[in-house]
Write a protein that holds these residues in place. Structure first.
Motif, PDB file in Angstrom:
ATOM      1  N   VAL B  97      -3.809 -16.121   7.138  1.00 30.53           N
ATOM      2  CA  VAL B  97      -3.778 -17.327   7.959  1.00 30.53           C
ATOM      3  C   VAL B  97      -4.447 -17.035   9.295  1.00 30.53           C
ATOM      4  O   VAL B  97      -4.078 -16.096   9.990  1.00 30.53           O
ATOM      5  N   ILE B  98      -5.456 -17.834   9.626  1.00 35.36           N
ATOM      6  CA  ILE B  98      -6.114 -17.683  10.926  1.00 35.36           C
ATOM      7  C   ILE B  98      -5.852 -18.952  11.727  1.00 35.36           C
ATOM      8  O   ILE B  98      -6.132 -20.062  11.258  1.00 35.36           O
ATOM      9  N   LEU B  99      -5.284 -18.761  12.901  1.00 36.40           N
ATOM     10  CA  LEU B  99      -4.959 -19.906  13.756  1.00 36.40           C
ATOM     11  C   LEU B  99      -5.833 -19.905  14.991  1.00 36.40           C
ATOM     12  O   LEU B  99      -6.174 -18.856  15.535  1.00 36.40           O
ATOM     13  N   SER B 100      -6.175 -21.112  15.416  1.00 36.04           N
ATOM     14  CA  SER B 100      -6.894 -21.269  16.663  1.00 36.04           C
ATOM     15  C   SER B 100      -5.933 -21.986  17.602  1.00 36.04           C
ATOM     16  O   SER B 100      -5.568 -23.137  17.372  1.00 36.04           O
ATOM     17  N   GLU B 101      -5.483 -21.245  18.630  1.00 39.86           N
ATOM     18  CA  GLU B 101      -4.497 -21.840  19.541  1.00 39.86           C
ATOM     19  C   GLU B 101      -5.166 -22.252  20.836  1.00 39.86           C
ATOM     20  O   GLU B 101      -5.095 -21.569  21.842  1.00 39.86           O
ATOM     21  N   GLY B 102      -5.846 -23.386  20.760  1.00 42.30           N
ATOM     22  CA  GLY B 102      -6.435 -23.916  21.987  1.00 42.30           C
ATOM     23  C   GLY B 102      -5.719 -25.211  22.285  1.00 42.30           C
ATOM     24  O   GLY B 102      -4.552 -25.393  21.909  1.00 42.30           O
ATOM     25  N   ALA B 103      -6.400 -26.151  22.924  1.00 42.13           N
ATOM     26  CA  ALA B 103      -5.795 -27.458  23.190  1.00 42.13           C
ATOM     27  C   ALA B 103      -5.517 -28.127  21.840  1.00 42.13           C
ATOM     28  O   ALA B 103      -4.490 -28.767  21.634  1.00 42.13           O
ATOM     29  N   VAL B 104      -6.442 -27.919  20.911  1.00 44.79           N
ATOM     30  CA  VAL B 104      -6.267 -28.428  19.547  1.00 44.79           C
ATOM     31  C   VAL B 104      -5.845 -27.243  18.689  1.00 44.79           C
ATOM     32  O   VAL B 104      -6.437 -26.181  18.765  1.00 44.79           O
ATOM     33  N   LYS B 105      -4.784 -27.421  17.893  1.00 41.04           N
ATOM     34  CA  LYS B 105      -4.315 -26.305  17.058  1.00 41.04           C
ATOM     35  C   LYS B 105      -4.965 -26.393  15.682  1.00 41.04           C
ATOM     36  O   LYS B 105      -4.883 -27.420  15.005  1.00 41.04           O
ATOM     37  N   LYS B 106      -5.623 -25.304  15.293  1.00 42.25           N
ATOM     38  CA  LYS B 106      -6.249 -25.318  13.961  1.00 42.25           C
ATOM     39  C   LYS B 106      -5.608 -24.227  13.114  1.00 42.25           C
ATOM     40  O   LYS B 106      -5.249 -23.173  13.606  1.00 42.25           O
ATOM     41  N   ARG B 107      -5.492 -24.517  11.816  1.00 39.40           N
ATOM     42  CA  ARG B 107      -4.958 -23.500  10.912  1.00 39.40           C
ATOM     43  C   ARG B 107      -5.895 -23.385   9.715  1.00 39.40           C
ATOM     44  O   ARG B 107      -6.224 -24.375   9.076  1.00 39.40           O
ATOM     45  N   PHE B 108      -6.324 -22.167   9.424  1.00 39.15           N
ATOM     46  CA  PHE B 108      -7.195 -21.907   8.273  1.00 39.15           C
ATOM     47  C   PHE B 108      -6.474 -20.956   7.334  1.00 39.15           C
ATOM     48  O   PHE B 108      -6.011 -19.910   7.752  1.00 39.15           O
ATOM     49  N   ASN B 109      -6.374 -21.339   6.074  1.00 35.13           N
ATOM     50  CA  ASN B 109      -5.791 -20.448   5.069  1.00 35.13           C
ATOM     51  C   ASN B 109      -6.920 -19.870   4.236  1.00 35.13           C
ATOM     52  O   ASN B 109      -7.715 -20.620   3.683  1.00 35.13           O
ATOM     53  N   ILE B 110      -6.986 -18.552   4.155  1.00 31.91           N
ATOM     54  CA  ILE B 110      -8.041 -17.922   3.371  1.00 31.91           C
ATOM     55  C   ILE B 110      -7.411 -17.031   2.313  1.00 31.91           C
ATOM     56  O   ILE B 110      -6.636 -16.143   2.643  1.00 31.91           O
ATOM     57  N   PRO B 111      -7.733 -17.265   1.031  1.00 30.02           N
ATOM     58  CA  PRO B 111      -7.096 -16.443   0.000  1.00 30.02           C
ATOM     59  C   PRO B 111      -7.578 -15.000   0.065  1.00 30.02           C
ATOM     60  O   PRO B 111      -8.730 -14.734   0.402  1.00 30.02           O
ATOM     61  N   LEU B 112      -6.671 -14.083  -0.237  1.00 29.26           N
ATOM     62  CA  LEU B 112      -7.049 -12.682  -0.305  1.00 29.26           C
ATOM     63  C   LEU B 112      -7.586 -12.410  -1.697  1.00 29.26           C
ATOM     64  O   LEU B 112      -7.172 -13.026  -2.665  1.00 29.26           O
ATOM     65  N   ILE B 113      -8.515 -11.478  -1.752  1.00 31.44           N
ATOM     66  CA  ILE B 113      -9.133 -11.160  -3.028  1.00 31.44           C
ATOM     67  C   ILE B 113      -8.582  -9.836  -3.528  1.00 31.44           C
ATOM     68  O   ILE B 113      -8.256  -8.961  -2.737  1.00 31.44           O
ATOM     69  N   GLU B 114      -8.506  -9.716  -4.832  1.00 35.79           N
ATOM     70  CA  GLU B 114      -8.057  -8.448  -5.403  1.00 35.79           C
ATOM     71  C   GLU B 114      -9.173  -7.435  -5.164  1.00 35.79           C
ATOM     72  O   GLU B 114     -10.318  -7.691  -5.483  1.00 35.79           O
ATOM     73  N   SER B 115      -8.822  -6.276  -4.614  1.00 30.90           N
ATOM     74  CA  SER B 115      -9.855  -5.325  -4.251  1.00 30.90           C
ATOM     75  C   SER B 115     -10.341  -4.522  -5.443  1.00 30.90           C
ATOM     76  O   SER B 115      -9.559  -3.992  -6.209  1.00 30.90           O
TER      77      SER B 115
END
Lengths: 252, 245
Positions: B97-115
């Protein structure tokens, strides 16, 4: 890698939807039936086969003999798995092409999942691009007086590598293969030609298959359909041999 | 795991450099900090990146983790993060999960890959020739040579570092005297390298915090290129080309 013998439909479902499985290659060996509906309709009754589902969605059904799969779906489908009572079902649908394949397993002997590491692929793909670019830059490789209009020309059946016109203004489509083309390349060319004729109501169109080496059988098939071919090999700009690999300096 | 940082630009630019070489990477998050080690598909270049926990505003880690991700997606997401970057793992799921905590809150979910990666080793070479210089000097020398040829000859001769390249009749030679370098451990050495790779590596010079480049050179040996900043290190190894002189 996960491999399980004789999983039940429910267990098989757990395995294929397990973590990280979307990047895995899935192999299912067992007794299945295959229904296909698309430009044609077909039904293959229960028999023991190997089904391969690749990470890009390509699905292949292989019987015990013969090189080509008895049925298949190209990449781009999103296979859906279900456990319906005693059956393990795989549905592979291509909505754009309105093609639909359903595989029903009434017994699975072996289910295997593995993420394949295959970096070698990436370099070769580059070479196919190079051959396409070389032709675009030098259309006389195909024929004197040819003019290239477009790369990746979209048709209903897919994307034609190169689209242009010959010295007489007749439309030309070129399909480029980096390896040895198979009969399926001829069918591919056939669909593109059909799509083009349907869309433009122009019967006159020249179709070329280009590859470093084309098997005689494929050349014959092309000739039968009035298609043409060119065998073109590119010498890389700087010899790959000059570039050494880092492995030479890493002690194992 | 929860990492927070306001130095988003540095991290994004570093990842942008790495993604030129390789699409998928395994990011190791350990008590000392984060690291990536990856090799390009042709096995010609290796990148080793480390960012110590002190570089982060917050660094909470219960146990070390290894996250394999599609770096292209991560780079695209990082470019959209503003003000404060938060990286965490989704509870019980293989999702970053990558969050952008600015005036606008953004949340990005990125799946993990099997290595599918095997562990990579750094070449164990002892270099006799090491030159440290401003990374912009290095970047300019690479830019000057790439307009002429496909590969560059990098050599130290006497008291200067030379970059040269040629194609047909055209030749270019750049000379950087030791007075213009930060440090100069000299020993004559010469090797040739593909400019395609050198150009990508030189882009690190755009990262303001990594303004010193350290080149280690030998005779027909790989190039060791190191960029160091506050709690951050980016290291490249590039296999040489064998050219008729």
């Amino acid at each position: 890698m996960l491999s399980e013998s004789s999983p039940s439909p429910q267990r098989a479902l757990e395995l294929v939807y397990g973590s990280g499985s979307s990047r895995s290659m899935i192999l299912i060996l067992g007794e299945c039936s295959v229904s296909y509906q698309g430009r044609a309709k077909s039904f293959l009754d229960f028999g023991e086969r190997l089904v391969i589902v690749k990470k890009d969605g390509a699905v292949l059904v292989h019987q015990g003999a013969s090189r080509e799969p008895v049925n298949w779906q190209p990449p781009g489908t999103r296979p859906i798995y279900q456990a319906a009572g005693e059956l393990f079902v795989i549905r592979a649908e291509r909505t754009k092409a309105r093609e639909y394949m359903k595989i029903e397993f009434r017994r699975i002997d072996l289910l295997t999942l593995k993420v394949l590491s295959d970096k070698a692929q990436l370099q070769l793909a580059g070479m196919e691009e190079d051959l396409v670019n070389a032709i675009v830059e030098n259309p006389s490789l195909i024929e004197e007086g040819m003019r290239i209009a477009e790369k990746e020309h979209r048709t209903e059946s897919g994307s034609v590598d190169i689209f242009g016109r010959d010295h007489a203004g007749i439309p030309v489509i070129v399909e480029v293969k980096r390896g040895n083309p198979t009969l399926s390349a001829v069918y591919q060319l056939e669909s593109y030609v059909a799509d083009f004729r349907r869309k433009n109501r122009e019967v006159n169109i020249r179709a070329f298959l280009v590859a470093p080496r084309i098997p005689l059988m494929v050349k014959n098939m092309l000739r039968e359909r009035g298609f043409e071919h060119r065998e073109i090999t590119l010498r890389p700009e700087f010899s790959e041999d000059n570039q050494s690999k880092l492995a030479e300096w890493v002690s194992t | 795991m929860q990492l927070k940082s306001t130095q988003i630009e540095q991290l994004t630019k570093v990842f942008e450099t790495i993604v030129n070489l390789v699409d998928e990477v395994t990011l190791k998050v350990e008590p000392e900090g984060i690291s990536i080690r990856a090799m390009d598909p042709a096995h010609v270049a290796l990148v080793d990146f480390e960012m110590k926990k002190e570089a982060f505003d917050e660094y909470k880690l219960e146990e070390p983790v290894e996250l394999t991700v599609d770096l292209k997606t991560v780079v695209n997401v990082l470019k959209r993060v503003e003000q404060e970057l938060v990286i965490k793992l989704k509870e019980g799921e293989n999702v970053l999960v990558i969050l952008s905590e600015g005036a606008v809150k953004k949340r990005f979910n990125i799946p993990l890959i099997e290595s599918a990666e095997e562990s990579l080793k750094i070449p164990g070479i002892e270099f006799e020739t090491v030159v440290e210089l401003d990374s912009s000097l290095f970047k300019n020398a690479i830019a000057d040579t790439s307009i002429i040829g496909d590969y560059a000859t990098v050599k130290v001769e006497g008291d200067a570092l030379f970059f040269s390249s040629k194609s047909d009749e055209n030749v270019v030679e750049i000379r950087i005297d030791k007075e213009n370098c930060i440090s100069f451990k000299k020993n004559d050495a010469k090797s040739h390298f593909s400019l395609e790779y050198l150009k990508d590596m030189a882009k690190v010079a755009d990262i303001k915090t990594l303004n010193k480049a350290k080149l280690s050179l030998g005779n027909d040996l790989p190039l060791r290129l190191e960029f160091e900043g506050d709690y951050t290190r980016l290291l490249f190894f590039l296999a040489p080309r064998v050219e008729a002189d």
